[in-house]
Motif scaffolding. Structure first.
Motif, short mmCIF file in Angstrom:
data_model
loop_
_atom_site.label_atom_id
_atom_site.label_comp_id
_atom_site.label_asym_id
_atom_site.label_seq_id
_atom_site.Cartn_x
_atom_site.Cartn_y
_atom_site.Cartn_z
N PHE A 33 18.25 23.52 72.06
CA PHE A 33 17.25 22.43 72.04
C PHE A 33 15.67 23.03 72.21
N LEU A 34 15.72 23.83 73.07
CA LEU A 34 14.31 24.43 73.34
C LEU A 34 13.85 25.46 72.13
N ARG A 55 10.51 24.51 70.08
CA ARG A 55 9.45 25.49 69.80
C ARG A 55 8.98 26.17 68.56
N LEU A 56 10.03 26.00 67.59
CA LEU A 56 9.94 26.38 66.32
C LEU A 56 9.76 25.32 65.43
N GLY A 57 10.07 24.14 65.60
CA GLY A 57 9.90 23.15 64.91
C GLY A 57 10.70 22.75 63.82
N ARG A 113 14.51 27.67 61.32
CA ARG A 113 14.01 28.83 62.16
C ARG A 113 14.88 28.98 63.29
N ALA A 114 15.13 28.07 64.10
CA ALA A 114 15.76 28.14 65.39
C ALA A 114 17.43 28.84 64.75
N ALA A 115 18.08 28.61 64.00
CA ALA A 115 19.17 29.19 63.77
C ALA A 115 18.95 30.62 63.24
N ARG A 116 17.85 31.03 62.54
CA ARG A 116 17.71 32.37 62.24
C ARG A 116 17.27 33.02 63.64
N GLU A 117 16.49 32.60 64.55
CA GLU A 117 16.15 33.38 65.64
C GLU A 117 17.39 33.41 66.61
N GLY A 133 8.04 19.18 59.74
CA GLY A 133 9.17 19.59 60.39
C GLY A 133 9.58 18.71 61.55
N LEU A 134 10.26 19.17 62.59
CA LEU A 134 10.64 18.34 63.73
C LEU A 134 9.82 18.04 64.86
N VAL A 135 9.70 17.03 65.30
CA VAL A 135 8.71 16.70 66.35
C VAL A 135 9.26 16.05 67.32
#
Length: 293
Positions: free
Chosen positions: A9-10, A14-16, A20-24, A54-56
């Motif tokens: 979730f964080l 942070r990445l929106g 991008r979260a999956a890559r990180e 993106g997601l907000v």
């Protein structure tokens, strides 16, 4: 609800975005989406709104982020206090400006290896503007660059500065900075911009200025007689001792090069923080050892 869900979730917050979260996190996008859905189902609220950019976070998501960050800091602190340094594992991605790479970097890496023998270090040498972008996009954990960075989510630790001096080939007689070619740092760098500004203020006309992203190449260009250069004094010592360069004084010198160890504090990486402090210690020792040059 579990810590993996909160951590996911964080990263999305942070990445929106899920991609991008999956890559990180080195996970698939469906895995990220599944964790977020499970967390929303458990809490009975929607945590994100999808918008064009993106997601907000929803108002519930904003509240959860505050709690999740507190939990993350507590977990990080527990790991830092209870895990012996020799047992710390993982990967630390470090980006370095070439001036650092040519001075005390090897000593730092040796000290880091001694403290964290199981830690894998991924090293990249690049110009400061690219290192900044890599840090802010979460592609680097720690960068040594011309700083400090002004972003509020970045911690900066100041290193001792590098003094600049003018150097030329020993056989060169003319040092007229208004006409002689000048070898400089990258066109995108702060030292290049400051040098051009100073030259334009001091001289009616200026000759050719050759920017270079490679400090070692700049030394070689000056040593071969292509032009003169304002270069780090500590690093010029071996060229002077081998009679490949000589110093000269045109009556002024550019500002010192100021470098920082910079890392994100959102989230704060304990290993990056410790490595930055270790780098400062190594940099101070190097500066004291070379102060009389």
């Amino acid at each position: 609800m579990n810590f993996d869900q909160l951590k996911t979730f964080l990263w999305v917050a942070r990445l929106g975005g899920v991609r991008r979260a999956a890559r990180e996190m080195n996970l698939s996008q469906p895995a990220i989406s599944s964790r977020i859905s499970a967390l929303e189902d458990h809490l009975g609220v929607r945590l994100f709104d999808r918008q064009k950019n993106g997601l907000v976070l929803t108002k519930e998501g904003i509240l959860l982020r505050s709690h999740a960050e507190q939990i993350e800091r507590s977990v990080s602190q527990i790991k830092a206090e209870l895990t012996p340094s020799e047992e710390v594992k993982g990967t630390l991605r470090i980006g370095v400006a070439e001036t650092i790479a040519q001075s005390w970097l090897s000593e730092f890496l040796s000290a880091l290896r001694k403290r964290y023998p199981k830690l894998v270090v991924e090293l990249s040498v690049d110009v400061s503007i690219h290192l900044r972008d890599q840090l802010l996009s979460h592609n680097m954990d720690l960068v040594f660059l011309m700083g400090p960075l002004s972003e509020g989510n970045v911690e900066n630790i100041m290193f001792p500065p590098f003094r600049l001096g003018w150097f030329c080939q020993p056989s060169m007689d003319s040092h007229d900075l208004g006409s002689v070619p000048i070898i400089s740092f990258s066109r995108l760098s702060r030292p290049y911009q400051e040098l051009i500004s100073e030259l334009m203020q001091r001289y009616q006309e200026i000759g050719q200025v050759f920017p270079s992203t490679s400090l070692s190449t700049s030394f070689e260009m000056v040593a071969s007689g292509i032009g003169v250069g304002a270069l780090p004094v500590q690093l010029a010592k071996r060229y002077v001792e081998s009679n490949r360069l000589k110093a000269f004084d045109p009556g002024w010198a550019p500002e010192d090069l100021v470098f920082t160890a910079s890392y994100l504090n959102d989230p704060k990486d304990h290993i990056a923080s410790e490595a930055a402090s270790l780098a400062l210690s190594v940099a101070n020792e190097y500066d004291q050892r070379t102060a009389d040059i």
